[in-house]
Design a protein around this motif. Structure first.
Motif, PDB file in Angstrom:
ATOM      1  N   TYR A  29      -5.426   4.538  -7.838  1.00  0.00           N
ATOM      2  CA  TYR A  29      -4.438   4.848  -7.878  1.00  0.00           C
ATOM      3  C   TYR A  29      -4.336   5.629  -6.639  1.00  0.00           C
ATOM      4  CZ  TYR A  29      -8.289   8.354  -9.634  1.00  0.00           C
ATOM      5  OH  TYR A  29      -9.297   9.550  -9.717  1.00  0.00           O
ATOM      6  N   LEU A  39       3.702   8.286  -9.176  1.00  0.00           N
ATOM      7  CA  LEU A  39       1.967   8.982  -9.883  1.00  0.00           C
ATOM      8  C   LEU A  39       2.174  10.446 -10.436  1.00  0.00           C
ATOM      9  CD1 LEU A  39      -0.166   8.737 -11.753  1.00  0.00           C
ATOM     10  CD2 LEU A  39      -1.323   8.442 -10.150  1.00  0.00           C
ATOM     11  N   GLY A  56      -1.307   8.288 -18.381  1.00  0.00           N
ATOM     12  CA  GLY A  56      -0.994   8.342 -16.762  1.00  0.00           C
ATOM     13  C   GLY A  56       0.612   9.362 -17.174  1.00  0.00           C
ATOM     14  N   PHE A  67       2.488   0.137 -11.721  1.00  0.00           N
ATOM     15  CA  PHE A  67       1.357   0.791 -11.374  1.00  0.00           C
ATOM     16  C   PHE A  67       0.895  -0.162 -12.640  1.00  0.00           C
ATOM     17  CE2 PHE A  67      -2.613   3.236 -12.931  1.00  0.00           C
ATOM     18  CZ  PHE A  67      -3.134   3.700 -12.260  1.00  0.00           C
ATOM     19  N   ASP A  71      -3.597  -2.131 -11.854  1.00  0.00           N
ATOM     20  CA  ASP A  71      -4.489  -1.732 -12.257  1.00  0.00           C
ATOM     21  C   ASP A  71      -6.068  -2.610 -12.888  1.00  0.00           C
ATOM     22  OD1 ASP A  71      -6.320  -0.038 -12.917  1.00  0.00           O
ATOM     23  OD2 ASP A  71      -5.324   1.493 -14.157  1.00  0.00           O
TER      24      ASP A  71
END
Length: 92
Positions: A29, A39, A56, A67, A71
Protein backbone atom coordinates in the motif's frame (compact mmCIF):
# COMPACT_ATOMS: atom_id res chain seq x y z
CA UNK A 1 -17.64 10.10 -5.70
CA UNK A 2 -15.23 7.72 -4.03
CA UNK A 3 -15.07 3.97 -3.67
CA UNK A 4 -14.71 1.97 -0.49
CA UNK A 5 -13.14 -1.46 -0.32
CA UNK A 6 -14.34 -3.47 2.66
CA UNK A 7 -12.16 -6.41 3.63
CA UNK A 8 -13.71 -9.30 5.52
CA UNK A 9 -11.10 -11.63 6.95
CA UNK A 10 -11.82 -15.17 5.83
CA UNK A 11 -13.20 -17.43 8.50
CA UNK A 12 -10.52 -19.60 10.03
CA UNK A 13 -7.69 -17.17 9.28
CA UNK A 14 -5.39 -17.04 12.27
CA UNK A 15 -4.14 -13.77 13.71
CA UNK A 16 -0.56 -15.03 13.38
CA UNK A 17 -1.05 -15.44 9.63
CA UNK A 18 -2.39 -11.88 9.32
CA UNK A 19 0.64 -10.57 11.20
CA UNK A 20 2.97 -12.60 8.98
CA UNK A 21 1.51 -11.13 5.78
CA UNK A 22 1.06 -7.58 7.10
CA UNK A 23 4.61 -6.37 6.23
CA UNK A 24 4.03 -7.28 2.56
CA UNK A 25 0.60 -5.60 2.65
CA UNK A 26 2.15 -2.45 4.17
CA UNK A 27 4.94 -2.31 1.60
CA UNK A 28 2.34 -2.78 -1.14
CA UNK A 29 0.00 0.00 0.00
CA UNK A 30 2.92 2.39 0.56
CA UNK A 31 4.21 1.77 -2.98
CA UNK A 32 0.71 2.02 -4.43
CA UNK A 33 0.16 5.36 -2.72
CA UNK A 34 3.61 6.69 -3.71
CA UNK A 35 2.91 5.83 -7.35
CA UNK A 36 -0.23 7.98 -7.28
CA UNK A 37 -2.61 5.03 -7.17
CA UNK A 38 -5.63 6.94 -5.91
CA UNK A 39 -5.49 5.56 -2.38
CA UNK A 40 -7.03 8.14 -0.02
CA UNK A 41 -7.07 6.25 3.30
CA UNK A 42 -7.11 2.75 4.73
CA UNK A 43 -6.97 0.87 7.98
CA UNK A 44 -8.40 -1.84 10.21
CA UNK A 45 -11.53 -1.58 12.28
CA UNK A 46 -10.83 -1.41 16.00
CA UNK A 47 -12.77 -4.36 17.33
CA UNK A 48 -12.15 -6.88 20.09
CA UNK A 49 -11.78 -9.49 17.34
CA UNK A 50 -8.39 -9.13 15.59
CA UNK A 51 -10.06 -10.38 12.42
CA UNK A 52 -12.59 -7.54 12.47
CA UNK A 53 -11.78 -6.48 8.93
CA UNK A 54 -10.63 -3.24 7.37
CA UNK A 55 -11.44 -0.74 4.68
CA UNK A 56 -9.80 1.49 2.12
CA UNK A 57 -11.05 4.60 0.36
CA UNK A 58 -10.10 5.14 -3.28
CA UNK A 59 -10.54 7.93 -5.81
CA UNK A 60 -12.02 5.63 -8.46
CA UNK A 61 -13.37 2.12 -8.97
CA UNK A 62 -10.40 1.41 -11.24
CA UNK A 63 -7.99 2.35 -8.45
CA UNK A 64 -9.84 0.09 -6.01
CA UNK A 65 -9.88 -2.82 -8.46
CA UNK A 66 -6.20 -2.37 -9.28
CA UNK A 67 -5.32 -2.29 -5.58
CA UNK A 68 -7.16 -5.44 -4.57
CA UNK A 69 -5.85 -7.35 -7.58
CA UNK A 70 -2.33 -7.39 -6.09
CA UNK A 71 -2.87 -6.89 -2.34
CA UNK A 72 -1.15 -9.73 -0.44
CA UNK A 73 -4.11 -10.06 1.95
CA UNK A 74 -6.23 -10.94 -1.09
CA UNK A 75 -3.71 -12.83 -3.21
CA UNK A 76 -2.73 -15.01 -0.24
CA UNK A 77 -6.36 -15.84 0.50
CA UNK A 78 -6.75 -14.06 3.84
CA UNK A 79 -9.45 -11.53 2.98
CA UNK A 80 -12.47 -11.20 0.75
CA UNK A 81 -12.84 -7.65 -0.57
CA UNK A 82 -15.92 -5.94 -1.89
CA UNK A 83 -16.12 -2.55 -3.55
CA UNK A 84 -18.87 -0.08 -2.72
CA UNK A 85 -19.57 3.26 -4.34
CA UNK A 86 -19.53 5.93 -1.63
CA UNK A 87 -21.32 9.25 -1.96
CA UNK A 88 -19.65 11.05 0.93
CA UNK A 89 -21.18 14.20 2.37
CA UNK A 90 -18.39 16.69 3.05
CA UNK A 91 -18.51 19.30 5.79
CA UNK A 92 -16.10 22.13 5.21
Amino acid sequence: MEFVVLYDVREGTERARLLEVYPRHKAYYEAFRAAGGGLIALGPFQTPDPAGGSMGIFASREDAERFIAQDPFVTEGLADPRILEWNAVRFE
